[in-house]
Each structure stands twice: as structure tokens, then as C-alpha cells.
Write a protein that holds these residues in place. Structure first.
Motif, PDB file in Angstrom:
ATOM      1  N   THR A 146       0.857  -1.182   0.000  1.00 17.54           N
ATOM      2  CA  THR A 146       0.000   0.000   0.000  1.00 17.54           C
ATOM      3  C   THR A 146       0.897   1.237   0.000  1.00 17.54           C
ATOM      4  O   THR A 146       2.054   1.173   0.437  1.00 17.54           O
ATOM      5  N   PRO A 147       0.394   2.372  -0.491  1.00 18.65           N
ATOM      6  CA  PRO A 147       1.220   3.592  -0.480  1.00 18.65           C
ATOM      7  C   PRO A 147       1.658   4.015   0.915  1.00 18.65           C
ATOM      8  O   PRO A 147       2.707   4.651   1.073  1.00 18.65           O
ATOM      9  N   TRP A 148       0.873   3.656   1.932  1.00 15.62           N
ATOM     10  CA  TRP A 148       1.188   4.093   3.294  1.00 15.62           C
ATOM     11  C   TRP A 148       2.438   3.428   3.842  1.00 15.62           C
ATOM     12  O   TRP A 148       3.053   3.935   4.788  1.00 15.62           O
ATOM     13  N   ALA A 149       2.847   2.302   3.262  1.00 15.29           N
ATOM     14  CA  ALA A 149       4.085   1.663   3.703  1.00 15.29           C
ATOM     15  C   ALA A 149       5.304   2.515   3.374  1.00 15.29           C
ATOM     16  O   ALA A 149       6.356   2.376   4.008  1.00 15.29           O
ATOM     17  N   MET A 150       5.169   3.411   2.400  1.00 15.86           N
ATOM     18  CA  MET A 150       6.259   4.312   2.031  1.00 15.86           C
ATOM     19  C   MET A 150       6.234   5.603   2.843  1.00 15.86           C
ATOM     20  O   MET A 150       7.180   6.392   2.765  1.00 15.86           O
ATOM     21  N   ILE A 151       5.166   5.826   3.607  1.00 18.36           N
ATOM     22  CA  ILE A 151       4.989   7.110   4.287  1.00 18.36           C
ATOM     23  C   ILE A 151       4.986   6.967   5.808  1.00 18.36           C
ATOM     24  O   ILE A 151       5.728   7.663   6.515  1.00 18.36           O
TER      25      ILE A 151
END
Length: 303
Positions: A146-151
Motif C-alpha cells: 500500500t502507499p502508506w508503507a512508504m509514508i
């Protein structure tokens, strides 16, 4: 009216020697830091054969856009740009909000548990769970792919919290808080309307630190992202370079001239890929440069 004479202070011989040595040192450091970037730029616009032979030194030779054309042909690179822009913009916004919300209370002398909290924050700078426990936490939170793993895992940096806390303590007079309270402002209003407008330098500096970190981050993608549609730009460029390098080993059916041309182009592709990934950050810096020096000089001796 008598004219006033201005006295010029003559530098001593030791001061003059210091100035000369300082200028020479600065020039040497400038070339050390600027030369690799300049060489990367001129090599990316040069004929791959000239780069391969080592004939490129100060100016591009055999100007060509061949390397950029090959790089742009990668459709996946535009997916990487989209993802990286999202990670950088959203991630930096979250970073700044959390850093401000952490640093401001810690800078208030009337916030009693600030020393205890600061101890725990600093403890995490020296002792962390490590890569595997962090991966397990991200996995349990269902953030893999998910994109949140990068944030989220890099949502706040304690070093930046300390820098911003120091700025709030040293650059924002306590009398402003008293005046704001007399005018009926609460803590939140004081932070939004007084503290933050006066903290543009440190916000620009910390924002740049976070943005560059998100833009250059590819290791988090190696850990948490398997979906190609979520890969950042740096991962796509890494794959692009590896693909060209592996392609050099599969030269069956090519004659010697074609194989050599392919090897030369792969060498130039490295430089064009670096330029493609760094130009956006270099374009942002001039707009915040006026805040940068003031922001990083907090706590310095004024004179």
C-alpha cells in the motif's frame, strides 16, 4: 561642516594568510562537490562512444539525446514519477504536521513532562527495533503493498524534531505568547497565527530534508512493495540500469560493432537516469534557498 574620515582597519599578515587559505579551501571543496554533478550532466548529453573512450571532460562531445530517448521509452518510469510525487508531497505534509505537533509542546517551558518525553524520544535515536520488527509491525497493520508503507514508517524523524524544538525555543520570544494570551488567543491560535508564520525558515529546511528523503527512498519499496504500480521512481531507475546491464550479457546474434554500441549506450544511460531522478529536487531548491541559510544557522553565534 567638517567631513568625517573613515578609518580602514588593516588586516594583519596572519589574517591575510587565513583568508587566502580559506578561499583556496572553498574553491577546492566547490570543485569536489560540483564536478561529479557537472560530469554527469555533460556525459548524459554526449555521444556514448566518446563517454566510453573517456574523452568527455569539461564539455559534452558529440551532443546527442539518445540516452534520454531510451530512458523516456520506459513507460514504467512515468508510473514511478507519479508514485514518487505522491509519496513526497503527502509524506512531507504528514512529516511537517507531526514534527510541529511534537516540537512545539517540547519547546514550551510550561509543559511539565517535556524533559521526560524528550528522553524517550532521544532514546529511540540510539536504540531501535531494527528492520525485521519494523517489517512485522508494517505487516500487522496491513500496510504491505500500500502507499502508506512508504509514508507511515518514516512519518517523523527525532533529529528534525530536536532542530525544530531548538528553533522554537531560541527564535520565538516568550513575550509574544503573553501578548497573544492577553488578546484572547488560545494555544492552537497562537501556534497557527504567530509561531508558524515566524518559523518559515525552519519549516522550509525541515520540509526540504523530508522531501529529499522521500524522493530518494527506494529501500522501503524493496521491503514493503511488490506491486509494480506502486514502485517509486528510484526503483524503476534501478531496474532500468540493471536491465541494461543484464542485456549486455545477452548479445547472441549481434556482431562486434552492435555489441560495442550497446555497451556504450548502457554506460551513458546511467548518467541520464541520474539526471532524470535529481532534476526535480534541484528545481525546488532555488525557491527555498533564501530560507535555508537562516534555518540551518539556529544556535550559531551572532555577530
Amino acid at each position: 561642516m567638517l567631513g568625517t574620515k573613515t578609518k580602514t582597519i588593516r588586516k594583519s599578515s596572519s589574517d591575510q594568510v587565513f583568508d587566502v587559505v580559506n578561499v583556496i579551501a572553498m574553491v577546492i571543496l566547490f570543485f569536489i562537490f560540483a564536478w561529479p554533478l557537472w560530469f554527469t550532466v555533460i556525459a548524459s548529453f554526449s555521444d556514448p562512444k566518446e563517454v566510453w573512450l573517456g574523452n568527455v571532460f569539461l564539455l559534452p562531445k558529440g551532443f546527442t539525446l539518445m540516452a534520454y530517448k531510451e530512458t523516456i521509452k520506459y513507460k514504467a518510469i512515468w508510473i514511478g514519477y507519479r508514485n514518487t510525487i505522491f509519496y513526497t508531497v503527502v509524506g512531507t505534509a504528514i512529516n511537517l504536521v507531526l514534527t510541529i505537533c511534537t516540537a512545539y509542546p517540547l519547546s514550551r517551558k510550561d509543559f511539565m513532562p517535556r524533559n521526560v518525553l524528550m528522553f524517550f524520544f532521544m532514546f529511540t535515536m540510539f536504540f531501535s527495533g531494527g528492520m525485521i520488527p519494523t517489517y512485522l509491525v508494517v505487516n500487522k497493520l496491513n500496510m504491505i503493498n500500500t502507499p502508506w508503507a512508504m509514508i507511515i514508517p518514516s512519518a517523523i524523524a527525532i533529529y528534525n524534531v530536536i532542530v525544530m524544538r531548538t528553533y522554537f525555543m531560541n527564535s520565538i520570544p516568550s513575550t509574544l505568547q503573553e501578548a497573544a494570551e492577553l488578546d484572547g488567543a488560545n494555544t492552537f491560535q497562537y501556534l497557527i497565527k504567530v509561531v508558524l508564520p515566524l518559523s518559515k525558515p525552519i519549516l522550509a529546511v525541515i520540509g526540504l530534508y523530508y522531501a529529499v528523503g522521500h524522493w530518494n527512498d527506494f529501500f522501503s519499496a524493496l521491503l514493503y512493495i511488490n506491486d509494480k504500480n506502486l514502485m517509486p521512481l528510484q526503483s524503476f531507475l534501478r531496474d532500468l540500469l540493471m536491465t541494461n546491464q543484464m542485456g549486455m550479457g545477452n548479445m547472441q546474434g549481434m556482431d562486434a560493432a552492435q555489441a560495442e554500441a550497446k555497451m556504450q549506450l548502457a554506460q551513458t544511460l546511467k548518467y541520464s537516469a541520474i539526471i532524470v531522478s535529481t532534476v526535480p529536487v534541484l528545481c525546488i531548491y532555488p525557491f527555498i534557498q533564501k530560507y535555508f541559510v537562516k534555518g540551518v544557522m539556529i544556535g550559531s553565534v551572532k555577530g
